[in-house]
Design a protein around this motif. Structure first.
Motif, PDB file in Angstrom:
ATOM      1  N   ARG B  20      10.672  -4.107 -16.705  1.00 40.33           N
ATOM      2  CA  ARG B  20      10.415  -4.408 -15.293  1.00 40.33           C
ATOM      3  C   ARG B  20      10.064  -3.137 -14.538  1.00 40.33           C
ATOM      4  O   ARG B  20      10.636  -2.081 -14.784  1.00 40.33           O
ATOM      5  CB  ARG B  20      11.672  -5.017 -14.651  1.00 40.33           C
ATOM      6  CG  ARG B  20      12.067  -6.368 -15.226  1.00 40.33           C
ATOM      7  CD  ARG B  20      13.386  -6.826 -14.618  1.00 40.33           C
ATOM      8  NE  ARG B  20      13.256  -7.140 -13.198  1.00 40.33           N
ATOM      9  CZ  ARG B  20      12.986  -8.339 -12.719  1.00 40.33           C
ATOM     10  NH1 ARG B  20      12.829  -9.339 -13.544  1.00 40.33           N
ATOM     11  NH2 ARG B  20      12.874  -8.543 -11.425  1.00 40.33           N
ATOM     12  N   ALA B  23      11.949  -2.961  -7.532  1.00 39.68           N
ATOM     13  CA  ALA B  23      12.672  -2.198  -6.511  1.00 39.68           C
ATOM     14  C   ALA B  23      13.758  -1.306  -7.110  1.00 39.68           C
ATOM     15  O   ALA B  23      14.120  -0.298  -6.523  1.00 39.68           O
ATOM     16  CB  ALA B  23      13.286  -3.165  -5.508  1.00 39.68           C
ATOM     17  N   PHE B  53       7.204  -7.560 -16.020  1.00 38.45           N
ATOM     18  CA  PHE B  53       7.305  -8.015 -14.633  1.00 38.45           C
ATOM     19  C   PHE B  53       7.105  -6.840 -13.685  1.00 38.45           C
ATOM     20  O   PHE B  53       7.690  -5.768 -13.863  1.00 38.45           O
ATOM     21  CB  PHE B  53       8.687  -8.637 -14.386  1.00 38.45           C
ATOM     22  CG  PHE B  53       8.923  -9.056 -12.965  1.00 38.45           C
ATOM     23  CD1 PHE B  53       8.500 -10.302 -12.499  1.00 38.45           C
ATOM     24  CD2 PHE B  53       9.549  -8.202 -12.059  1.00 38.45           C
ATOM     25  CE1 PHE B  53       8.704 -10.673 -11.176  1.00 38.45           C
ATOM     26  CE2 PHE B  53       9.757  -8.564 -10.738  1.00 38.45           C
ATOM     27  CZ  PHE B  53       9.338  -9.812 -10.293  1.00 38.45           C
ATOM     28  N   ILE B  54       6.270  -7.066 -12.676  1.00 31.83           N
ATOM     29  CA  ILE B  54       6.099  -6.040 -11.641  1.00 31.83           C
ATOM     30  C   ILE B  54       6.230  -6.741 -10.286  1.00 31.83           C
ATOM     31  O   ILE B  54       5.803  -7.896 -10.133  1.00 31.83           O
ATOM     32  CB  ILE B  54       4.726  -5.334 -11.784  1.00 31.83           C
ATOM     33  CG1 ILE B  54       4.633  -4.120 -10.851  1.00 31.83           C
ATOM     34  CG2 ILE B  54       3.566  -6.280 -11.516  1.00 31.83           C
ATOM     35  CD1 ILE B  54       3.469  -3.187 -11.176  1.00 31.83           C
ATOM     36  N   SER B  56       6.318  -6.054  -5.687  1.00 28.05           N
ATOM     37  CA  SER B  56       5.530  -5.303  -4.707  1.00 28.05           C
ATOM     38  C   SER B  56       5.965  -3.831  -4.639  1.00 28.05           C
ATOM     39  O   SER B  56       5.138  -2.967  -4.362  1.00 28.05           O
ATOM     40  CB  SER B  56       5.599  -5.970  -3.338  1.00 28.05           C
ATOM     41  OG  SER B  56       6.925  -6.045  -2.900  1.00 28.05           O
ATOM     42  N   SER B  57       7.231  -3.536  -4.937  1.00 30.01           N
ATOM     43  CA  SER B  57       7.644  -2.128  -4.946  1.00 30.01           C
ATOM     44  C   SER B  57       6.937  -1.378  -6.071  1.00 30.01           C
ATOM     45  O   SER B  57       6.496  -0.235  -5.895  1.00 30.01           O
ATOM     46  CB  SER B  57       9.147  -1.993  -5.172  1.00 30.01           C
ATOM     47  OG  SER B  57       9.855  -2.816  -4.313  1.00 30.01           O
ATOM     48  N   LEU B  59       4.058  -2.225  -7.475  1.00 33.77           N
ATOM     49  CA  LEU B  59       2.639  -2.096  -7.113  1.00 33.77           C
ATOM     50  C   LEU B  59       2.462  -0.961  -6.107  1.00 33.77           C
ATOM     51  O   LEU B  59       1.500  -0.202  -6.172  1.00 33.77           O
ATOM     52  CB  LEU B  59       2.120  -3.394  -6.480  1.00 33.77           C
ATOM     53  CG  LEU B  59       1.825  -4.566  -7.409  1.00 33.77           C
ATOM     54  CD1 LEU B  59       1.341  -5.757  -6.590  1.00 33.77           C
ATOM     55  CD2 LEU B  59       0.768  -4.207  -8.444  1.00 33.77           C
ATOM     56  N   GLY B  60       3.431  -0.862  -5.158  1.00 31.75           N
ATOM     57  CA  GLY B  60       3.360   0.163  -4.116  1.00 31.75           C
ATOM     58  C   GLY B  60       3.300   1.567  -4.710  1.00 31.75           C
ATOM     59  O   GLY B  60       2.522   2.409  -4.257  1.00 31.75           O
ATOM     60  N   GLN B  84       1.882 -11.511 -16.512  1.00 30.98           N
ATOM     61  CA  GLN B  84       2.409 -11.563 -15.148  1.00 30.98           C
ATOM     62  C   GLN B  84       1.905 -10.374 -14.338  1.00 30.98           C
ATOM     63  O   GLN B  84       1.594 -10.490 -13.162  1.00 30.98           O
ATOM     64  CB  GLN B  84       3.953 -11.604 -15.172  1.00 30.98           C
ATOM     65  CG  GLN B  84       4.609 -11.840 -13.808  1.00 30.98           C
ATOM     66  CD  GLN B  84       4.809 -10.551 -12.991  1.00 30.98           C
ATOM     67  OE1 GLN B  84       4.763  -9.457 -13.512  1.00 30.98           O
ATOM     68  NE2 GLN B  84       5.023 -10.706 -11.694  1.00 30.98           N
ATOM     69  N   MET B  88      -0.472 -10.388 -10.909  1.00 30.08           N
ATOM     70  CA  MET B  88      -0.168  -9.698  -9.650  1.00 30.08           C
ATOM     71  C   MET B  88      -1.363  -8.872  -9.174  1.00 30.08           C
ATOM     72  O   MET B  88      -1.656  -8.813  -7.988  1.00 30.08           O
ATOM     73  CB  MET B  88       1.049  -8.775  -9.830  1.00 30.08           C
ATOM     74  CG  MET B  88       2.364  -9.494  -9.770  1.00 30.08           C
ATOM     75  SD  MET B  88       2.692 -10.186  -8.142  1.00 30.08           S
ATOM     76  CE  MET B  88       3.369  -8.772  -7.301  1.00 30.08           C
ATOM     77  N   LEU B  91      -3.899 -11.410  -7.825  1.00 30.18           N
ATOM     78  CA  LEU B  91      -3.479 -11.970  -6.536  1.00 30.18           C
ATOM     79  C   LEU B  91      -3.760 -10.990  -5.400  1.00 30.18           C
ATOM     80  O   LEU B  91      -4.282 -11.365  -4.351  1.00 30.18           O
ATOM     81  CB  LEU B  91      -1.975 -12.297  -6.592  1.00 30.18           C
ATOM     82  CG  LEU B  91      -1.302 -12.672  -5.278  1.00 30.18           C
ATOM     83  CD1 LEU B  91      -1.779 -14.053  -4.813  1.00 30.18           C
ATOM     84  CD2 LEU B  91       0.217 -12.681  -5.415  1.00 30.18           C
ATOM     85  N   THR B  92      -3.411  -9.739  -5.624  1.00 28.99           N
ATOM     86  CA  THR B  92      -3.552  -8.728  -4.569  1.00 28.99           C
ATOM     87  C   THR B  92      -4.963  -8.129  -4.528  1.00 28.99           C
ATOM     88  O   THR B  92      -5.270  -7.325  -3.661  1.00 28.99           O
ATOM     89  CB  THR B  92      -2.553  -7.578  -4.798  1.00 28.99           C
ATOM     90  OG1 THR B  92      -2.737  -7.107  -6.148  1.00 28.99           O
ATOM     91  CG2 THR B  92      -1.115  -8.042  -4.648  1.00 28.99           C
ATOM     92  N   LEU B  94      -6.033  -6.015  -6.439  1.00 26.11           N
ATOM     93  CA  LEU B  94      -5.996  -4.610  -6.850  1.00 26.11           C
ATOM     94  C   LEU B  94      -6.753  -4.387  -8.155  1.00 26.11           C
ATOM     95  O   LEU B  94      -7.083  -3.262  -8.496  1.00 26.11           O
ATOM     96  CB  LEU B  94      -4.543  -4.130  -7.008  1.00 26.11           C
ATOM     97  CG  LEU B  94      -3.808  -3.851  -5.699  1.00 26.11           C
ATOM     98  CD1 LEU B  94      -2.336  -3.593  -5.956  1.00 26.11           C
ATOM     99  CD2 LEU B  94      -4.425  -2.661  -4.960  1.00 26.11           C
TER     100      LEU B  94
END
Lengths: 238, 111
Positions: B20, B23, B53-54, B56-57, B59-60, B84, B88, B91-92, B94
């Protein structure tokens, strides 16, 4: 963390806008590990109602302050009758530097509903696409439009799409905490489960639809607390 | 955070040995990247093969690393995304910002 949570909660709307024929409810339940969820709705003129949902990355006072900045910028342009794509474009260029400095980004879905025409126009900056459950059909579909998350590039263009809503249609806007909630086996709640449930509960009052999702989440995770913030906004055309 | 470092010429390869990136550990990756940039590194490949799993933290941190590398006329590229993680990025949107490759070798070929 408590400060961030207090700022976050104080920025969320405490009452739904009064637009004839539109029933709206929204709620955010914070996790112990607070996130940057934000939703809002406001009316401009007699017929237009804007609805948005956003998630500022990170779990800090910084994220809560960025959220306050987003809210100020959005509220300053109420009544300017601008397109949803222009609104996202402006928010991105206005916040790009602050977000870069804070090392944060925002996902945001922004919709403008015109009660006179029944048309909902929308743009999306990389947020989980809201779901719409049509009164006549079974199942639901996603409202997605092309657009990068806010704060990655200084200038971004956003696609704007439009659908015509009818009486009985239900919309669910949500943040990632809903579909990413995990049970003991490491399985996520997921979009399919959300779709199935929305189809089943779509006739309930909007506040009860929201209740039903939180109940399902607690049952699914087997926990009385959430792993991440979960915000839900439900809109129904009466 | 379990990270494997490799150096190929001027390119630093970081392989995340975590399931993972969220956060709970993204700040550690952020510190790693910052110390690489401070030591003069500009071109970084991050291998996400083991990350299932990733959030938003996570990705940030990758976005901020990307901006940091670009500001130094370098690049931060990614490889070996699991489903997954790829979702992400899609979706974003990126995936239209980052250069993403299937393997480390493929990523290295593009420098």
């Amino acid at each position: 963390m408590e400060i961030a949570q207090q700022i976050q909660m104080s920025l969320l709307p405490d009452a739904a806008p009064d637009i004839p024929g539109v029933e709206i409810s929204g709620r955010c339940i914070s996790a112990a590990h607070v996130g940057g969820d934000y939703y809002d709705y406001f009316c401009c003129g007699e017929h237009r109602c804007d609805i948005l949902i956003a998630d500022v990355s990170g779990h800090s006072v910084g994220a809560a302050l960025i959220m306050a900045e987003v809210r100020t910028l959005l509220r300053a342009q109420i009544g300017a009758a601008r397109s949803t794509s222009t609104i996202l474009q402006d928010i991105n260029s206005q916040l790009y530097e602050d977000l870069t400095r804070a090392e944060l980004f925002i996902t945001m879905f922004y919709a403008g509903y015109n009660a006179a025409t029944g048309r909902l126009s929308y743009s999306n900056a990389g947020h989980n696409p809201p779901l719409v459950c049509r009164s006549g059909g079974d199942g639901c579909s996603e409202l997605d439009a092309e657009g990068l998350i806010i704060g990655v590039k200084p200038a971004v263009l956003f696609e704007e799409r439009e659908i015509e809503l009818q009486r009985g249609d239900v919309l669910l806007l949500y943040t990632d905490g809903l579909i990413e909630a995990m049970n003991g086996d490491g399985e996520m709640f997921g979009t399919d489960r959300v779709c199935r449930q929305l189809s089943q509960v779509r006739l309930l009052p909007t506040a009860e639809i929201i209740d039903s999702f939180y109940r399902s989440l607690y049952e699914f995770t087997g926990s009385s607390s959430l792993q991440d913030d979960v915000s839900l906004v439900v809109v129904r055309l009466a | 955070m379990n990270i494997k470092h490799e150096i190929q010429g001027e390119i630093r390869i970081i392989s995340l040995r975590e399931e993972r990136l969220d956060a709970h550990n993204s700040d550690l990756l952020k510190s790693e990247l910052n110390s690489l940039f401070e030591s003069g590194a500009k071109n970084i490949v991050i291998d996400l093969k083991e990350v299932r799993f990733i959030d938003s933290s996570g990705l940030g941190v990758l976005v901020s690393g990307f901006k940091n590398a670009s500001a130094r006329q370098g690049s931060l590229t990614l490889c070996s995304l699991q489903n997954q993680v790829r979702s992400m990025f899609e979706l974003t949107r990126l995936h239209r910002v980052f250069d993403i490759y299937t393997t480390i070798d493929e990523a290295l070929e593009h420098f």
